[in-house]
Write an enzyme that holds these catalytic residues in place. Structure first.
Site, PDB file in Angstrom:
ATOM      1  CD  GLU A  67     -66.403 -11.942  55.181  1.00 36.45           C
ATOM      2  OE1 GLU A  67     -67.534 -12.140  54.696  1.00 36.45           O
ATOM      3  OE2 GLU A  67     -65.419 -11.605  54.503  1.00 36.45           O
ATOM      4  CG  HIS A 136     -61.429  -2.074  53.153  1.00 38.07           C
ATOM      5  ND1 HIS A 136     -62.491  -1.824  52.334  1.00 38.07           N
ATOM      6  CD2 HIS A 136     -60.999  -3.317  52.825  1.00 38.07           C
ATOM      7  CE1 HIS A 136     -62.684  -2.859  51.524  1.00 38.07           C
ATOM      8  NE2 HIS A 136     -61.792  -3.780  51.806  1.00 38.07           N
TER       9      HIS A 136
HETATM   10  C1  TPP Z   1     -67.063  -9.060  53.017  1.00 42.28           C
HETATM   11  C2  TPP Z   1     -65.683  -8.989  52.527  1.00 42.28           C
HETATM   12  N1  TPP Z   1     -64.838 -10.000  52.803  1.00 42.28           N
HETATM   13  C3  TPP Z   1     -63.554  -9.950  52.366  1.00 42.28           C
HETATM   14  C4  TPP Z   1     -63.117  -8.891  51.647  1.00 42.28           C
HETATM   15  C5  TPP Z   1     -61.662  -8.822  51.198  1.00 42.28           C
HETATM   16  N2  TPP Z   1     -61.627  -9.045  49.765  1.00 42.28           N
HETATM   17  C6  TPP Z   1     -61.716  -8.023  48.901  1.00 42.28           C
HETATM   18  S1  TPP Z   1     -61.816  -8.523  47.331  1.00 42.28           S
HETATM   19  C7  TPP Z   1     -61.691 -10.140  47.785  1.00 42.28           C
HETATM   20  C8  TPP Z   1     -61.737 -11.183  46.739  1.00 42.28           C
HETATM   21  C9  TPP Z   1     -62.981 -11.057  45.926  1.00 42.28           C
HETATM   22  O1  TPP Z   1     -63.025 -12.039  44.957  1.00 42.28           O
HETATM   23  P1  TPP Z   1     -64.093 -11.977  43.827  1.00 42.28           P
HETATM   24  O2  TPP Z   1     -65.434 -11.677  44.401  1.00 42.28           O
HETATM   25  O3  TPP Z   1     -63.952 -13.200  43.017  1.00 42.28           O
HETATM   26  O4  TPP Z   1     -63.699 -10.701  42.973  1.00 42.28           O
HETATM   27  P2  TPP Z   1     -62.311 -10.422  42.232  1.00 42.28           P
HETATM   28  O5  TPP Z   1     -61.409  -9.803  43.245  1.00 42.28           O
HETATM   29  O6  TPP Z   1     -61.814 -11.706  41.713  1.00 42.28           O
HETATM   30  O7  TPP Z   1     -62.675  -9.447  41.163  1.00 42.28           O
HETATM   31  C10 TPP Z   1     -61.596 -10.258  49.159  1.00 42.28           C
HETATM   32  C11 TPP Z   1     -61.464 -11.520  49.877  1.00 42.28           C
HETATM   33  C12 TPP Z   1     -64.028  -7.843  51.396  1.00 42.28           C
HETATM   34  N3  TPP Z   1     -63.667  -6.747  50.725  1.00 42.28           N
HETATM   35  N4  TPP Z   1     -65.299  -7.932  51.822  1.00 42.28           N
END
Ligand code: TPP
Lengths: 334, 320
Positions: A67, A136
């Protein structure tokens, strides 16, 4: 006065946002989007939808999860002549980007003595009601409204979602657009034309005689619903939606309160240091003060983080019945 | 520890992987039937990582977890009924209905919490490691995160602090190839995310995250380093999530074939094949039954528990 007949259709709030984005991108090739999963995925709440197929992945730009980097890149692109529109997946995650929003985007124009502008938009879904819990579900509008250099809008209807976003994109300043995630699927009439709203103009959504309800975000439809119930009970409420918190149309609020003599201020955010404290002060400092028949009353979210359990989540923020109760109390007691 | 040849270890690994799988299938089902609210991030297909990693830890050790944190919580020893109660918004849930799936934690077993903020747990893990070091303790902290977290500022800052202060932290990246819809190939210019370790002057390794033994070996080595005061390690465990990112995912960004290929590399089925020489068929079946029965009992107990009450909503905002 000539009546302008506007072509409207029924769109959802999410579709209205998408239409504004598409029209702005068609009209001005400097406008582009960036954010997490805005491309093929279509946005975390489906707002960007098929835009990547219409405008390509250069202009509907998927980003990694970063972000601060995203907002910083938008600041830089805006300084260099583009008109970036950032989507942050949940408004809570603006916290990651707060330095770029507050210390960079908001201040550069001023710090440079007006020599540069930062015409960017940051859109983010705000608010509770989806069971997504404390990180959230926040309503952070007061954070942004407190920072000189930022403009803040909170559309409550599909038509406003479009018109305010168009205004935000056209504005030469950084504008924070807080969309309410419970409103995305709500539908309503939306003009076809790409007509921006004027920032700093409140909407009087209903006119009554007994009290003025000032409400923001999802509290606008809730207040309108409450006003219907109140009317059935013989209480006529005005409902004023500021739409734009900064700049704020204090006059429309003050005028209505001057007429009704009572003000009930409704927000989803926690009470302490929330934006409705600002509205209360605006009324208190104005000539409306002399017309008040009752103390200014605030109905706000509890001073708690938003809980997960649906029954707790409902208890944490004002519901229609709470608004009816608070309004009735205000009118009957005073 | 030999998870393949040692019958007790093999049994424990298998039961725990099945428990995570069955727990999340139950969650999926409860959700589909409208009995569960909010959103859920399921780790079905990724069970080998938390199980292999947590088997390398002792009771006093800590973990930090993610939005996809059911598996971490179970592998660290949490009570299933209390987890399920939390997801069903019950007073007996680990967070008394306040946290839900994304904030599930069992502090008693060293789980410092799931996190709704991507990379939010990484600096926290560094801080927990700092506390251990300042107290002169011998505990370690395992920080779980996804590939997406590796691009967040918080990740870099947390890893760097742990590195410069030689903190007893093991960074475990569950590289399931996607951060929501963004594939690692689009989000990184490095081939392996473990290469990032070099920038912080710490060791980095990539292991097969669908093999609990491989994960376990790497984490065991890293834990030994950490306990010896030699500082953090970055472990990248490559794996795959079978289900969508969350409840709203239409899976437009990946192909059915790709998902199928990874399902063929099911960590649990592969492990069962590998332990066939150690555990009899009947024993393997009893591991499955044990997991199924435990999850069923947890769902029953959770359903019977009282709903979380709004009366005390303002209670836990400030500590007294
Ligand atoms: C700071 C932040 N940005 C965006 C999100 C929205 N979000 C939640 S999980 C996710 C993907 C995360 O990917 P990864 O770290 O690879 O974990 P995975 O979901 O694959 O286990 C996103 C974009 C969030 N929760 N927190």
């Amino acid at each position: 006065m000539t009546a302008v007949v506007e072509q409207t259709r029924t769109l959802t709030y999410a579709e209205a946002v998408r239409e504004a984005l598409a029209q702005a991108m068609t009209a001005d090739e400097r406008v582009f989007l960036l954010g997490e999963d805005v491309g093929t995925y279509g946005g975390a709440f489906g707002v960007t939808g098929d835009l990547v197929h219409r405008f390509g992945d250069e202009r509907i730009r998927d980003t990694p999860i970063s972000e601060l980097g995203i907002v910083g890149a938008a600041v830089g692109a805006a300084l260099a002549g583009m008109r970036p529109v950032v989507e942050i997946q949940f408004s809570d995650f603006t916290a990651q980007a707060m330095d770029q929003i507050v210390n960079q985007a908001a201040k550069i124009h001023f710090m440079l003595g007006g020599a540069a502008t930062v015409p960017m938009v940051l859109r983010a879904p705000a608010g509770s009601g989806t069971g997504a819990a404390a990180q959230h579900s926040q309503s952070l509008e007061a954070w942004f409204a407190h920072v000189p250099g930022l403009k803040v809008v909170m559309p409550a209807t599909p038509a406003d979602a479009k018109a305010l976003l168009l205004a935000a994109i056209a504005d030469p300043n950084p504008v924070i657009v807080l969309e309410h995630k419970l409103l995305y699927k709500q539908s309503g009439p939306v003009p076809e034309a790409a007509t921006p709203a004027r920032l700093g103009e409140a909407a009087v959504r209903r006119r009554g005689t007994d009290l003025t309800i000032v409400a923001t975000g999802v509290m606008v439809p809730r207040s309108l619903e409450a006003a219907d119930e109140l009317a059935a009970d013989g209480i006529e409420a005005s409902v004023v939606d500021p739409r734009s918190l900064k700049p704020l149309d204090g006059k429309s609020i003050v005028d209505d309160v001057t007429r009704t003599g009572r003000a009930l201020l409704v927000q989803e955010a926690p009470k302490t240091a929330g934006f409705m404290a600002e509205i209360a002060a605006t009324i208190g400092e104005s000539p409306a003060f002399g017309h008040l028949r009752a103390p200014i009353s605030r109905l706000c979210g509890l001073d708690v983080p938003i809980p997960y359990a649906p029954q707790l989540e409902r208890a944490a923020v004002p519901q229609v019945a709470d608004i009816v109760r608070a309004a009735t109390d205000l009118v009957r007691r005073w | 520890m030999d998870l393949i040849g040692n019958a007790a270890a093999a049994r424990q690994a298998l039961v725990t992987m099945w428990t995570i799988r069955r727990f999340e299938e139950a969650v999926d089902d409860l959700f589909a039937r409208g009995l569960m609210h909010g959103t859920m991030h399921l780790s079905i297909g990724q069970e080998a990582v938390p199980v292999g990693a947590c088997l390398a830890l002792s009771d006093g050790d800590y973990i930090t977890s993610t939005h996809r944190g059911h598996g971490h919580c179970i592998a660290k020893g949490a009570r299933l009924a209390d987890m399920m109660a939390e997801l069903l918004a019950k007073e007996t849930g680990y967070c008394r209905g306040r946290g839900g799936s994304m904030h599930i934690a069992d502090v008693a077993t060293g789980n410092l919490g799931a996190n709704g903020i991507v990379a939010g747990g990484v600096p926290i893990a560094a801080g927990a490691g700092l506390a251990v070091k300042m107290r002169g303790g011998s505990e370690v902290v395992v920080s779980f995160f996804g590939d997406g977290a590796v691009n967040e500022g918080a990740w870099h800052e947390g890893v760097n602090l742990a590195a410069i202060w030689d903190l007893p932290v093991v960074f475990v990246c569950e590289n399931n190839h996607y951060g929501m819809s963004m594939s690692v190939s689009r989000a990184f210019r490095v081939k392996q995310l473990s290469e990032r370790a070099a920038a912080y002057g710490i060791p980095g390794v990539t292991v097969d995250g669908n093999d609990p033994q491989a994960v376990h070996d790497a984490v065991t080595d890293a834990v030994a380093r950490a306990r010896a005061g030699e500082g953090p390690t970055l472990i990248e465990a490559t794996t795959y999530r079978w289900k969508g990112h969350s409840k709203s995912d239409k899976n437009l960004y990946r192909t059915r074939e790709e998902i199928e290929q990874w399902r063929e590399r099911d960590p649990i089925a592969r492990f069962e094949q590998r332990v066939a020489a150690t555990l009899e068929d009947q024993e393997i079946q009893s591991c499955r039954d044990e997991a199924r029965d435990a999850v069923r009992a947890a769902v029953r107990a959770a359903h019977a528990a009282p709903d979380a009450s709004a009366d005390s909503l303002t209670e836990a905002v400030y500590a007294r």
